[in-house]
Design a protein around this motif. Structure first.
Motif, PDB file in Angstrom:
ATOM      1  N   LYS A 128      71.411  40.672  29.692  1.00 14.83           N
ATOM      2  CA  LYS A 128      71.880  41.472  28.553  1.00 14.83           C
ATOM      3  C   LYS A 128      73.272  42.028  28.827  1.00 14.83           C
ATOM      4  N   LYS A 129      73.502  42.466  30.044  1.00 12.46           N
ATOM      5  CA  LYS A 129      74.823  42.983  30.413  1.00 12.46           C
ATOM      6  C   LYS A 129      75.892  41.901  30.273  1.00 12.46           C
ATOM      7  N   ASN A 176      76.648  41.442  26.576  1.00 20.91           N
ATOM      8  CA  ASN A 176      77.457  42.551  26.065  1.00 20.91           C
ATOM      9  C   ASN A 176      78.904  42.457  26.542  1.00 20.91           C
ATOM     10  N   THR A 213      82.202  42.246  24.185  1.00 19.24           N
ATOM     11  CA  THR A 213      83.324  43.174  24.384  1.00 19.24           C
ATOM     12  C   THR A 213      84.639  42.409  24.540  1.00 19.24           C
ATOM     13  N   VAL A 259      76.739  44.786  18.251  1.00 14.21           N
ATOM     14  CA  VAL A 259      75.489  44.462  18.947  1.00 14.21           C
ATOM     15  C   VAL A 259      74.354  45.335  18.435  1.00 14.21           C
ATOM     16  N   ASP A 261      71.138  46.370  19.601  1.00 17.37           N
ATOM     17  CA  ASP A 261      70.453  46.331  20.892  1.00 17.37           C
ATOM     18  C   ASP A 261      68.961  46.052  20.748  1.00 17.37           C
TER      19      ASP A 261
END
Length: 480
Positions: A287-288, A291, A295, A366, A368
């Motif tokens: 997930k990081k 993201n 970004t 996003v 989440d």
């Protein structure tokens, strides 16, 4: 530095001011060229920033397209003070039971209290040999591949701390230290590594000729197999003993890297009950990475938007407003972000299906909750980003296609690189043109100065003649 000149004295004209204005008029094209060059330099600077933004976007897309990103696992222990664990990329998800009965240990010996500096211990030599002892230490087996190390202790270098330093410098597989308490100082020696085969024995060649009398250098001898134990055994070398999922395992180290594929298990202390090790896919890490990709995508889109927009209220245009290359980059990014793939399976074909919602401003927002739900089907998400369609490249995963696009843009003949090279060439050409124009202005100034100087000289002569005629006429009138 300004030139000091007398131009204009003869004629009374402000010739210097006249030349300055004429030269300034000649320099006007140079000033205009310098303004255009400054604009080109600003554009080049912006393209440098865009290149950095696209490079960062490529790196995040590359990360999402790599198999190891999707194979990453996260391991945990129900008792990390007894058994710690970390997972590699090839670890299979599951649970493992571990119990520890014994930790691996290094053999440790200590001497009797010995005199401290400046007193000496004695000279001769010390031989250290690695190997393993049997249960009652009556037999010693040399470690395969090791060689005994002999350390010479000469007169003048036989103080306690000197002997310690010589042992450590020899790198014989043992570490020596001096321990001092209320009773005095002792030499302590331990194996550099744990495990039964890393035990050691010490033979001494004492200068006094007696090697096992506990006197002089003999106080450091330890070889129970021949009845010499001048040093005391504080801790015997030992292997770690544990049970993994019901299978007894033994290790010379407290770190087990091969007991279970992909898991690094560290034994910290004996246990009274099983410790459960759990291995799961690292969804938080994935997930990081997603993201980070969003970004970096948004950063590139925002930079392009700001540099190409026209602000009607302030009547100002961005540095790349109307730039065809920048416009093309915008279209390519948005077009790819709005495309899809069938490799994510049913219900996961576009960014929006994953919770990555494109906005009217071109940025991705996003969701989440939706992203977390989608990650429950990790194989589908992996296909969406990292899948490769060998028959239709336009259907490959989105991360794969973003990586391909950014690789192309940043290549030596890519549009980003080519545009920067083109701008730099124009800047260089403008510089050369400005130099030539400066030369012409210098020649023009010299020519004007020569002409006006000649004019000034001629005017001076005419003025002198006029004054002479005037004087003669005045004398003639007076005589009449």
């Amino acid at each position: 530095m300004a030139t000091i000149t007398s131009a204009g004295i003869g004629s009374g004209l402000d010739i210097e001011s006249l030349i300055t204005k004429l030269v300034a008029a000649e320099r006007a094209p140079i000033t205009q060229l310098a303004t255009r060059t400054d604009t080109l330099k600003t554009q080049l600077s912006v393209y440098g920033k865009l290149q950095s933004a696209f490079s960062t976007l490529r790196d995040s897309a590359l990360k999402l397209s790599r198999p190891e990103t999707w194979q990453a696992s996260l391991a945990s222990s129900t008792d990390s003070t007894s058994v710690a664990v970390t997972a590699g990329s090839s670890t299979t998800s599951g649970k493992f039971a571990v119990s520890v009965s014994k930790l691996a240990a290094s053999q440790t010996l200590s001497s009797k209290v010995l005199p401290s500096a400046p007193a000496t211990i004695g000279n001769g030599n010390i031989t250290i040999e690695l190997g393993s002892w049997n249960s009652d230490q009556t037999e010693f087996t040399t470690k395969a591949g090791s060689t005994a190390v002999t350390i010479e202790i000469a007169p003048g270098e036989d103080q306690l701390t000197q002997i310690r330093d010589k042992i450590n410098a020899a790198k014989a597989g043992v570490v020596a230290s001096v321990v001092t308490d209320a009773s005095g100082s002792r030499l302590v020696m331990r194996s550099s590594e744990t495990g039964q085969t890393n035990a050691f024995r010490i033979s001494v060649g004492d200068a006094d000729g007696i090697n096992g009398d506990d006197s002089g250098l003999s106080a450091l001898a330890y070889d129970p197999s021949v009845g010499v134990s001048s040093m005391a055994l504080n801790l015997a070398a030992a292997n770690a003993m544990a049970v993994l999922n019901g299978v007894a395992v033994e290790s010379e180290s407290n770190t087990m890297k091969d007991a279970i594929d992909g898991l690094n298990i560290t034994l910290l202390k004996p246990t009274t009950a099983d410790v459960t090790l759990s291995v799961d896919q690292d969804k938080d890490g994935i997930k990081k990475a997603i993201n980070e990709f969003v970004t970096n995508y948004n950063a590139a889109v925002t930079m392009l938007r700001d540099q190409t927009k026209y602000d009607a209220s302030n009547k100002t245009a961005g540095t790349l407003q109307g730039d065809s290359t920048a416009t093309s980059l915008q279209n390519q990014l948005r077009g790819l972000a709005g495309s899809g793939t069938t490799l994510g399976g049913s219900g996961l074909g576009r960014f929006s299906d994953l919770g990555l919602d494109p906005g009217s401003d071109g940025l991705i927002k996003v969701n989440d909750t939706k992203l977390t739900k989608a990650l429950a089907n990790l194989d589908q998400v992996k296909g969406f980003f990292a899948g490769v369609d060998t028959t239709d490249a336009s259907n490959s995963g989105l991360a794969v296609r973003f990586r391909t696009l950014t690789d192309k843009l940043l290549s030596t003949d890519g549009s980003l690189t080519s545009r920067q090279a083109g701008l730099q060439t124009r800047i260089n050409n403008n510089g050369k043109q400005a130099d030539k124009m400066e030369d012409r202005v210098s020649l023009t100034e010299a020519r004007l100065r020569a002409r006006y100087t000649a004019l000034d000289t001629q005017m001076s002569k005419l003025t002198s003649l006029s004054n002479y005629v005037t004087q003669q006429m005045a004398l003639l009138n007076k005589s009449s």
